[in-house]
Design a protein around this motif. Structure first.
Motif, PDB file in Angstrom:
ATOM      1  N   LYS A   1       0.835  -1.196   0.000  1.00 25.66           N
ATOM      2  CA  LYS A   1       0.000   0.000   0.000  1.00 25.66           C
ATOM      3  C   LYS A   1       0.870   1.246   0.000  1.00 25.66           C
ATOM      4  O   LYS A   1       1.840   1.339   0.747  1.00 25.66           O
TER       5      LYS A   1
ATOM      6  N   ASP B   1       1.183   4.569   1.359  1.00 22.42           N
ATOM      7  CA  ASP B   1       0.602   5.375   2.433  1.00 22.42           C
ATOM      8  C   ASP B   1       1.456   6.594   2.786  1.00 22.42           C
ATOM      9  O   ASP B   1       1.126   7.334   3.702  1.00 22.42           O
ATOM     10  N   ASN B   2       2.565   6.791   2.080  1.00 26.35           N
ATOM     11  CA  ASN B   2       3.416   7.974   2.214  1.00 26.35           C
ATOM     12  C   ASN B   2       3.948   8.165   3.628  1.00 26.35           C
ATOM     13  O   ASN B   2       4.118   9.283   4.089  1.00 26.35           O
ATOM     14  N   THR B   3       4.208   7.073   4.333  1.00 22.41           N
ATOM     15  CA  THR B   3       4.784   7.150   5.675  1.00 22.41           C
ATOM     16  C   THR B   3       6.281   6.905   5.607  1.00 22.41           C
ATOM     17  O   THR B   3       6.811   6.502   4.563  1.00 22.41           O
ATOM     18  N   ALA B   4       6.949   7.136   6.715  1.00 22.97           N
ATOM     19  CA  ALA B   4       8.398   6.895   6.777  1.00 22.97           C
ATOM     20  C   ALA B   4       8.679   5.425   6.453  1.00 22.97           C
ATOM     21  O   ALA B   4       8.047   4.525   6.990  1.00 22.97           O
TER      22      ALA B   4
ATOM     23  N   ASN C   1       7.951   3.847   3.753  1.00 22.31           N
ATOM     24  CA  ASN C   1       7.074   3.318   2.714  1.00 22.31           C
ATOM     25  C   ASN C   1       7.688   3.442   1.333  1.00 22.31           C
ATOM     26  O   ASN C   1       7.588   2.529   0.507  1.00 22.31           O
ATOM     27  N   HIS C   2       8.369   4.550   1.064  1.00 20.29           N
ATOM     28  CA  HIS C   2       8.980   4.759  -0.258  1.00 20.29           C
ATOM     29  C   HIS C   2      10.043   3.704  -0.533  1.00 20.29           C
ATOM     30  O   HIS C   2      10.068   3.100  -1.611  1.00 20.29           O
TER      31      HIS C   2
ATOM     32  N   TYR D   1       3.504  15.928  -4.992  1.00 19.85           N
ATOM     33  CA  TYR D   1       2.491  16.565  -4.163  1.00 19.85           C
ATOM     34  C   TYR D   1       1.769  17.574  -5.050  1.00 19.85           C
ATOM     35  O   TYR D   1       2.302  18.620  -5.372  1.00 19.85           O
TER      36      TYR D   1
ATOM     37  N   LEU E   1      -2.544   8.074  -3.161  1.00 19.28           N
ATOM     38  CA  LEU E   1      -2.458   7.762  -1.744  1.00 19.28           C
ATOM     39  C   LEU E   1      -3.549   6.774  -1.342  1.00 19.28           C
ATOM     40  O   LEU E   1      -4.720   6.965  -1.665  1.00 19.28           O
TER      41      LEU E   1
END
Length: 87
Positions: free
Chosen positions: A15, A17-20, A22-23, A38, A59
């Motif tokens: 998924k 989710d643009n969290t730390a 995740n990339h 963005y 997202l």
């Protein structure tokens, strides 16, 4: 007489989710470089497979890797109409 056969196929998902972290997890999952944009419409991720081959995930969407290694994007709801979750 025509007969119908069903084949179970496993797919893997991740998924966006643009969290730390995740990339990096998406880079490792896909094996391709990414970019994150963005925009006024929200955050989107691009998996850059080639100059003319870019996979775009918004997202909350899932990146799906098929058994043959192909990639596609879909929502969790769309995925659950095709596949059953395996824990």
């Amino acid at each position: 007489m025509v007969k119908l056969y069903k084949k179970n196929v496993y797919v893997q998902t991740i998924k966006f989710d643009n969290t730390a972290g995740n990339h990096q997890a998406i880079i490792e999952f896909t094996g391709w470089p990414i970019s994150v944009e963005y925009t006024s419409d929200g955050v989107q991720l691009r998996v850059i497979r080639g100059a003319y081959s870019v996979l775009v995930a918004k997202l909350g969407e899932l990146i799906v890797k098929g058994a043959d290694g192909s990639l596609r994007v879909c929502t969790r709801e769309a995925l659950e109409t095709e596949y059953e979750l395996v824990e």
